[in-house]
Design an enzyme around this catalytic site. Structure first.
Site: not given
Length: 216
Positions: A108, A121
């Site tokens: 990501s 995360y």
């Protein structure tokens, strides 16, 4: 993308795509299948006798708490699903990988600058960048290992961001291409890295975020 415009780079190949029933994972599985691959969707047993491509896409974000406010169980779940599961999958699959096989991790853009609402995360996604580098060396020369780092994609996973018009518009304005990405954009980048067209690329991360990146 229309089927007629898609090549057949994975004809006769077997691919495993984890977390592929929706969103980015589904688009990746669909793209590989349209290009000729036999795709195993999130299975630990059905392996067609060989494995040519593995796309590790599974991820969770169970909390929006700051890292130092996160419960231990939350930290464990983030690490287990976002990092450890990828390693365990490759341990199981490695004896079946063919010469010239390819691994692609889905990280990501949050790996480069974890946002406050997704801090841990982001940290787990940063770990995937390091895992890509380490395994590229460990699995060479017969297996390539690369990574795709998506920007903000309007999937169910990210709807708490993309369903908010103010946040979405802000992200679009900060993105040089002035739009959010699509799952199909991620699938195209993943298919390239997994294909023989990227046969001299390993240990690399492609950021697919419309130009929105903190990297040089």
């Amino acid at each position: 993308m229309e089927k007629s415009k898609i090549g057949r780079r994975f004809e006769g190949k077997v691919a495993i795509v984890t977390a592929s029933t929706q969103g980015i994972g589904f688009s990746i599985a669909q793209r590989l299948a349209l290009e000729g691959a036999s795709v195993v969707i999130s299975s630990r047993k059905q392996k067609y006798g060989k494995i040519d491509v593995i796309v590790s896409n599974a991820a969770v974000n169970p909390s929006v708490d700051a890292i130092l406010d996160s419960h231990e169980s939350t930290l464990d779940k983030l690490w287990e699903v976002n990092v450890k599961t990828s390693i365990l999958l490759l341990q199981d699959a490695s004896p079946h990988l063919t010469k010239g096989s390819s691994i692609v991790f889905i990280s990501s853009i949050a790996a480069y600058q974890p946002p406050s609402s997704m801090s841990m995360y982001g940290v787990t996604k940063t770990a995937l960048l390091g895992l890509t580098k380490a395994l590229a060396t460990e699995m060479a020369p017969h297996t390539r290992v690369n990574c795709v780092a998506p920007g903000t994609i309007p999937t169910r996973f990210a709807r708490f961001i993309t369903d908010n018009d103010i946040i979405r518009n802000t992200i679009e304005e900060k993105t040089p291409l002035k739009r959010l990405g699509t799952a199909e954009d991620m699938a195209a980048a993943t298919a390239f890295l997994a294909s023989d067209e990227a046969s001299y690329i390993t240990g690399e991360t492609i950021v697919v975020a419309g130009g929105m990146s903190s990297r040089l």
